[in-house]
Structures are given as C-alpha cells and as structure tokens.
Design a protein around this motif. Structure first.
Motif, short mmCIF file in Angstrom:
data_model
loop_
_atom_site.label_atom_id
_atom_site.label_comp_id
_atom_site.label_asym_id
_atom_site.label_seq_id
_atom_site.Cartn_x
_atom_site.Cartn_y
_atom_site.Cartn_z
N GLN A 14 0.82 -1.20 0.00
CA GLN A 14 0.00 0.00 0.00
C GLN A 14 0.87 1.26 0.00
O GLN A 14 0.61 2.21 -0.76
CB GLN A 14 -0.92 -0.02 1.23
CG GLN A 14 -2.08 0.95 1.16
CD GLN A 14 -3.00 0.77 2.35
OE1 GLN A 14 -2.57 0.82 3.50
NE2 GLN A 14 -4.28 0.56 2.09
N ILE A 17 2.69 1.82 -3.43
CA ILE A 17 1.75 2.29 -4.45
C ILE A 17 1.43 3.76 -4.24
O ILE A 17 1.35 4.55 -5.18
CB ILE A 17 0.46 1.43 -4.42
CG1 ILE A 17 0.75 0.03 -4.96
CG2 ILE A 17 -0.65 2.10 -5.23
CD1 ILE A 17 -0.43 -0.91 -4.91
N PHE A 52 6.43 -5.28 -8.19
CA PHE A 52 6.71 -3.97 -8.76
C PHE A 52 7.82 -4.09 -9.81
O PHE A 52 8.69 -4.96 -9.70
CB PHE A 52 7.15 -2.97 -7.68
CG PHE A 52 6.08 -2.68 -6.66
CD1 PHE A 52 5.14 -1.67 -6.89
CD2 PHE A 52 6.00 -3.42 -5.48
CE1 PHE A 52 4.15 -1.41 -5.95
CE2 PHE A 52 5.01 -3.16 -4.55
CZ PHE A 52 4.09 -2.15 -4.79
N ARG A 60 6.70 0.73 -10.40
CA ARG A 60 5.38 0.63 -11.03
C ARG A 60 4.75 -0.69 -10.63
O ARG A 60 5.36 -1.75 -10.74
CB ARG A 60 5.52 0.70 -12.55
CG ARG A 60 4.19 0.71 -13.29
CD ARG A 60 4.41 0.88 -14.77
NE ARG A 60 3.16 0.93 -15.50
CZ ARG A 60 3.07 1.09 -16.82
NH1 ARG A 60 4.18 1.19 -17.54
NH2 ARG A 60 1.90 1.13 -17.41
N LYS A 61 3.50 -0.63 -10.15
CA LYS A 61 2.84 -1.83 -9.64
C LYS A 61 2.49 -2.80 -10.76
O LYS A 61 2.14 -2.39 -11.88
CB LYS A 61 1.58 -1.45 -8.87
CG LYS A 61 0.54 -0.74 -9.71
CD LYS A 61 -0.65 -0.31 -8.85
CE LYS A 61 -1.66 0.46 -9.73
NZ LYS A 61 -2.82 0.90 -8.95
N ASP A 66 -1.54 -4.72 -7.66
CA ASP A 66 -2.81 -4.00 -7.76
C ASP A 66 -3.92 -4.77 -7.06
O ASP A 66 -4.75 -4.21 -6.32
CB ASP A 66 -3.16 -3.79 -9.23
CG ASP A 66 -4.07 -2.61 -9.45
OD1 ASP A 66 -4.14 -1.74 -8.56
OD2 ASP A 66 -4.73 -2.54 -10.50
N ALA A 69 -3.40 -4.76 -3.31
CA ALA A 69 -3.70 -3.45 -2.73
C ALA A 69 -5.17 -3.33 -2.37
O ALA A 69 -5.53 -2.73 -1.36
CB ALA A 69 -3.30 -2.34 -3.70
#
Length: 308
Positions: A14, A17, A52, A60-61, A66, A69
């Motif tokens: 979390q 991101i 990532f 970048r996720k 994603d 998250a």
C-alpha cells in the motif's frame, strides 16, 4: 494453511503504491529503505511473482500488487475499525456504525439524529466516513462503511435499502442573478448560463434528462467541483449557477447568500435512501437498527432532511 504474507507486507504494498518510491514508503512506515527493500524481496520470493517493476527511478505496480492493494485496503480498514471498536468499548460502546452521505459533506443534521438515537438505543456510536462520499456503494460492499445515504433507486447485488425521504432539486444562483425572482426555471431560461456541477456524468431523472434535454437547451460548463459546499460558495459569489439537493442548501438559503428556484414547473424530486449490505438487514443487527432509526427520524418534521 498459514498465509504467505502478513500485515507488514500488505502495508508495504500500500505504501509503495501511494508513494512510488522505496525511500518515501520507508518514511511513511517508519523503517529504513534497506529494511523495506528486504521485506519487498521477501514478499516476492514467497509469492514467486513480481509485485513492482522499476521505471524511471519509480516503482510501477504489477497486476499482482494492484490486486493485493485492494485486499490490503479492506483488511487494514477492518483492522483499524476493530481497534477503534475495542477502544470505544471501554466507554460503554458495543457497536460502531460507520456512515457516509453521497457527494455532500453537510452534516448539520447529525447532532439532532445522534440525540434521537441515544433516546432509542444504547451502546451504539456513529462514525462519519466523509472520505467515502465519492463512491459510497463501493464503500459499503468493501466494508469501509456500513450505511450510505444516497439518492436514487438502488438495485445492486449484495445491497439493500430503506427509504428515507424525498427531496427536490433546486437551481441555485446569486441573489443578484437575472433569474433570482423566478419560482421555477426551464431549460430555455438557463441556456448559455455559467454552470458548476460536481459531476458531468448524466443521471436518469435528474437535470440532464428532465431540464436540459427536453428543450435541447444547455448551460455553459463553468467548472466541475466535486464538493457541493464549495459550489455553493462559488454560486454565492456569482461565479456560476448549479443544481443541487434542497436539503443540503437550507443554511445558505436562510442566510440569503443564494436563492433557489424549482427545476422545471413540475419540479424534480429525488428519493434518498439508506443503503447497507443485504447480510446486515436482519432483526437486532446494530447496522439495521441505525438504518431503521434514521428512516424514522427522517420522517419527523424537525429532522435535518426536511427541506422546504
């Protein structure tokens, strides 16, 4: 089977991101960047999937991150709520019901409702989750909130609703506006008028469908402002006009900072309801009890949701 990840890993995902960098995420979590990097490698090793990828000095996720998250948001929200519940229990509170109102952050009605609630039940506290007003139905489904006060007729899997009140839409303007003495406005009256809205997404049975389209008359978009209370201030300063729910405008109308006219001669009335998870709509459930008492209170003449 023991989960591969723990709360520390979810918090890590979390934070990265939100910040995009290991160093910034480490500051948020209060750990060193090296410790956070080690924790990230450990999570990826356990899952055997990258979370990532590095791009221009930022992380970048991946789709895996994603997805996790979304889970992290729900898990950490539930944990935060549980901790808050435990603290409140020490003050005689057994249940905390989280509530949000769609779009609006006007809560002048809240003290009156809480006083009413306390006369009818004990051990239940209300927590306002103003941050959920942008998408309250998703907030209910994700368990971020328990009750969403929303407009319109709701028919969505996993959700149920209780009718609260019906409320007219008002076309609002500055007291010096050329239409300020009108009892109602039609589409042709406001063609080309500077118009401020909190969403440009047309909704059925609202101003787009019943004011603009029938006469093919449209105002001139002046701005999109997501906070209706800010729209009121702009309108009061004669920087545009708008259409908002009457119940949330009463203070500004009484103070004569704005004036309101009925939207079309017939008027546009919008139903408001309390939405909660279907599984909570059972007898003696605290969430259901609060929703029922809210509906009862809204039906009282002196409730904050009675407008004109």
């Amino acid at each position: 089977m023991k989960p591969l990840l723990d709360l520390r890993h979810l918090q890590l995902i979390q934070a990265i991101i939100e910040t995009g960098r290991i160093t910034d995420a480490a500051k948020v979590l209060g750990v060193t960047p090296s410790a956070l990097s080690h924790r990230l490698r450990e999570a990826e090793r356990r899952l055997d999937v990258p979370l990532f990828t590095r791009m221009h000095k930022k992380l970048r996720k991946t789709p895996a991150a994603d997805y996790l998250a979304v889970v992290a948001e729900r898990v950490l929200s539930d944990l935060s709520r549980a901790e808050e519940d435990v603290r409140r229990m020490n003050r005689g509170i057994q249940h905390v019901v989280r509530l949000s109102v769609e779009a609006y952050s006007n809560y002048r009605w809240l003290p009156s409702f809480i006083k009413f609630l306390k006369t009818r039940t004990e051990g239940i506290d209300i927590q306002i989750m103003a941050g959920a007003r942008g998408d309250p139905l998703t907030g209910v489904l994700n368990r971020h909130i328990d009750i969403a006060v929303v407009s319109g007729n709701i028919a969505q899997a996993g959700l149920g609703s209780l009718a609260l009140f019906d409320d007219p839409l008002l076309y609002i303007m500055a007291p010096t506006h050329r239409l300020a003495d009108r009892a109602f406005v039609e589409g042709t009256d406001i063609e080309g008028e500077p118009f401020i809205t909190y969403t440009k997404v047309p909704e059925p049975d609202r101003e787009f469908a019943r004011l603009f389209r029938p006469t093919d008359s449209y105002p001139q978009w002046a701005a999109t402002v997501e906070l209706p209370e800010a729209i009121v201030e702009l309108v009061a300063s004669d920087l545009g006009t708008s259409v908002l729910s009457s119940w949330a405008l009463q203070a500004a109308l009484k103070e004569q900072r704005i004036v309101g006219a009925q939207v079309t001669q017939e008027g546009i009335t919008v139903p408001w309801c309390a939405v909660l998870r279907s599984e909570d709509m059972v007898e003696d459930d605290p969430i259901m009890l609060v929703a029922e008492l809210l509906a009862e209170w809204c039906d009282m003449p002196d409730s904050g949701f009675h407008s004109m």
